[in-house]
Each structure stands twice: as structure tokens, then as C-alpha cells.
Design a protein around this motif. Sequence first.
Motif, short mmCIF file in Angstrom:
data_model
loop_
_atom_site.label_atom_id
_atom_site.label_comp_id
_atom_site.label_asym_id
_atom_site.label_seq_id
_atom_site.Cartn_x
_atom_site.Cartn_y
_atom_site.Cartn_z
N LYS A 3 0.83 -1.19 0.00
CA LYS A 3 0.00 0.00 0.00
C LYS A 3 0.87 1.25 0.00
CE LYS A 3 -3.88 2.19 2.40
NZ LYS A 3 -4.67 2.30 1.16
N ASN A 4 0.64 2.11 -0.99
CA ASN A 4 1.33 3.39 -1.17
C ASN A 4 2.81 3.25 -1.54
OD1 ASN A 4 -1.05 4.82 -0.52
ND2 ASN A 4 -0.58 4.66 1.67
N LYS A 5 3.25 2.04 -1.86
CA LYS A 5 4.62 1.86 -2.32
C LYS A 5 4.73 2.31 -3.78
CE LYS A 5 6.05 0.08 1.53
NZ LYS A 5 6.89 0.89 2.44
N LYS A 6 5.83 2.97 -4.10
CA LYS A 6 6.04 3.49 -5.45
C LYS A 6 6.97 2.55 -6.20
CE LYS A 6 5.51 8.23 -3.81
NZ LYS A 6 6.20 9.52 -3.55
N ILE A 7 6.41 1.91 -7.23
CA ILE A 7 7.16 0.89 -7.97
C ILE A 7 7.35 1.35 -9.42
CG2 ILE A 7 7.17 -1.49 -8.80
CD1 ILE A 7 5.58 -2.20 -6.28
N GLU A 33 1.57 2.15 -6.25
CA GLU A 33 1.51 3.10 -7.36
C GLU A 33 2.58 2.68 -8.36
OE1 GLU A 33 1.94 7.89 -8.34
OE2 GLU A 33 2.07 7.17 -6.27
N VAL A 34 2.20 2.52 -9.62
CA VAL A 34 3.10 1.94 -10.61
C VAL A 34 3.32 2.91 -11.77
CG1 VAL A 34 3.50 0.00 -12.19
CG2 VAL A 34 2.29 -0.38 -10.02
N LYS A 35 4.57 3.14 -12.07
CA LYS A 35 4.95 3.84 -13.30
C LYS A 35 5.81 2.90 -14.13
CE LYS A 35 4.71 8.58 -11.53
NZ LYS A 35 5.41 9.88 -11.37
N LEU A 54 -3.91 -0.09 -17.29
CA LEU A 54 -3.86 -0.85 -16.04
C LEU A 54 -3.17 -0.07 -14.92
CD1 LEU A 54 -2.93 -4.39 -17.42
CD2 LEU A 54 -5.14 -3.68 -16.46
N SER A 55 -2.10 0.66 -15.26
CA SER A 55 -1.33 1.37 -14.24
C SER A 55 -1.89 2.75 -13.93
CB SER A 55 0.13 1.52 -14.70
OG SER A 55 0.21 2.38 -15.83
#
Length: 397
Positions: A3-7, A33-35, A54-55
Amino acid sequence: MLKNKKILLGITGSIAAYKTAALVRLLIKAGAEVKIVMTPAAMNFVSALTLSTLSKNQVLSDLAENNSWSNHVMLGRWADVMLVAPLSCNTLAKMAHGICDNLFTAVYLSATCPVIAVPAMDEDMWHHASTKNNLQIIQGFGNAVIPVENGELASGLTGDGRMAEPETILKRLEAFFFGQNQLLEKKILVTAGPTYEALDPVRFIGNHSSGKMGIAIAAECKKRGAVVTLILGPSGEEIPAGLQVIRVKSAEEMFNACMSVFDHTDIAVMSAAVADYTPVNIATDKIKKSEDIFSVELKKTKDILKHLGTIKKEGQLLAGFALETTDERNNALKKLAEKNADLIVLNSLNDSGAGFSGDTNKITIFDKNGGEQHFDTKSKKEVAVDIVNTIIHLYYA
């Protein structure tokens, strides 16, 4: 867990890229959160439109697009982790040798976050010596690798080379973020490097320790959330950001620095190569070459590990190091008992790849409960992971 990790997901040119749609879906469902950044070759295998949908973020693949510059530096600083899945043989070689010819490699080379690579390639490519060498190189940089799986390959063969399944990758990411918090706010003291015992204003008695092992341990503890104080003897090694560093020269200075912080320390790792003896008298002027035979009277230095072992309190963990040349196991076990340490890390100068100054080490860890763990020769960064894992296991036992 995510949760709330930036990947930041990097996708390279492998048929396994088709799995990334499912992977992104799992990451988003887990709260991340995915970029996404893709190599040009990756776009032949999976649609950027699918992944951006999807992201819920624009997929980037070019350094510049529509008169707009893709800020590769900020991408690598934004992320909590950069996940490279799949990692092709070609891009692996670029990562190993610093080749920067697309947005993905520019992001990778400027990333300040941890990097986790998930290789995917045909079996013969996977087992090629150059691939193995490149994997060792990027692991030496501190990057983690999720191993390939055995199964059906795009060539029609069955063997090693399949990219790990999205569910496996998700579990490894969850374990990675959990591991980051295993030492959260724990106060850790690490000593590293040699000590220099002055003979006169220009000469000293010292040893060949570089401090690499202790610095790697300090960095690994910091990565797992600890507040780290590094007491460092004379060393020219680069110090990772975020460590509280106390610079010392002599054994006496190292002793005093340890005493100043030990009382408020949860875990102490004494990896410095502290001199056993120091000159009784230090000449105020440079000693001139005159006599054919010149003698120096030495006295014992304070035994830092032993002293800390006598004053440690319940709840504190004390780890020491033993560099031996003969009767290694017995000497390490004797040191463990005599110093009242919780564990001793043994390395032997008789083992190839172990000892001072080099980039690798080979260790055995003995603990107060009778545990004995043997490890293969690895980079000092990987050895630091093994040591910290063992410390955590013993600390929370």
C-alpha cells in the motif's frame, strides 16, 4: 504490504513481457503506485496502451516525445524500488557495463532506489558464461535478482529461463518491503576499517583493512530501517548516504567512540581491524634512520569487543569478527566465549576470496546458541546481507 509503495516497472525486450499486464494488475490491487518505462524492443511484445490503462499512468519509452523531455533522473528518485521484469539478455549486458542508449538504461543508471531484476531468456542464453558473469556484476552493484524458473520456453524447449510468475514476483516484493522494516528505528553501532598507531608524526603501525565489509554491513542495516552509527578508522572508501559517521585513527579513539554510543545501542557489530598493540612512546619528531637495529616497545590496546561484552545489557546484541590464519574454527569459538559476544563472524586468510581489501569474502558465523552457518564466497555486499539476516534472526529469537 504494498500500500502506497512506489514501484517503477522496467520492461525489456522479451516474449515474457506479455506477463507484465497481469503483474501490473496484481501490483495495483496490492495498493502500489506503478509507473512504467519500456525499451523500444519491449513494445513489440506488449501494448503500451494496455499497460497505461492498467497502471493509470503514461508509459514512457523515449527520452523525448512531443517536444517534452522524460526526466529519467526524477523517475529513479521517485520510486521506492525499480523492478525490471522481464530482464532480457541484451539489457542485462547493458546494465552490467553501463551502456546508456535508451530511456530505460538512462533511468537505471541514475536510479537511487534499490533495483530488483527478473531475468527471462532461453536456456542456452541463461547458462552462457557471459550471462552468468553479467548477473554477478549487477549483483555486485547491489541489485537483487529473482531467479528464473524451469519450464516451457518460447523456443519450444523446456528448461531454465522462464521469468518468475507474477504471483512469485509479488511475494518477493512484499518480502523486500517487509525486510526494509525489520530494523526500523533500531540503533546500530558498526565499526569498520583499520586503526593506525602512531610511531612518530609521519609513521604508524597499521594493517591492510579497507573498511569495505563494515561499510557494507552499515549500509545494509540502514536499508532495513535502522539508525546507524559507523565508527570508521582510516579508509578511503565511499560512505553511503544516511549513516552517522565518527572518524577515528587509533585504537584508543575507536574505544572512546564506541563507549560514547554503546549504552544507547541495540545492536553492535565490531568489524573493525583494531590494532592489538600500540607504541609505549610516540616520538614528537620524525625518527631518523641511524641505528642498524631499531626496537619499538609496544603495549596492549584496550580490547573493545571484550569490554563491550562485559558491560552489555539485556536486550543488546554484540557481534564480533575473527580473522584467522590457523585453527580457525577453534579460535573463533574461543573468541565467542571469551568476549561474551552473541555471534562471531569468522573469515580465514587461507580461503581464496576472503580477507582484507578485496571485494569478496567467505565467512562462517557462530552464535551463542551453538549455531554454525557456512557461506560460499560472495561479494561483500551479499555477505553483509547474510550477516544482517543472521543478526536479525538471533535478535528476535
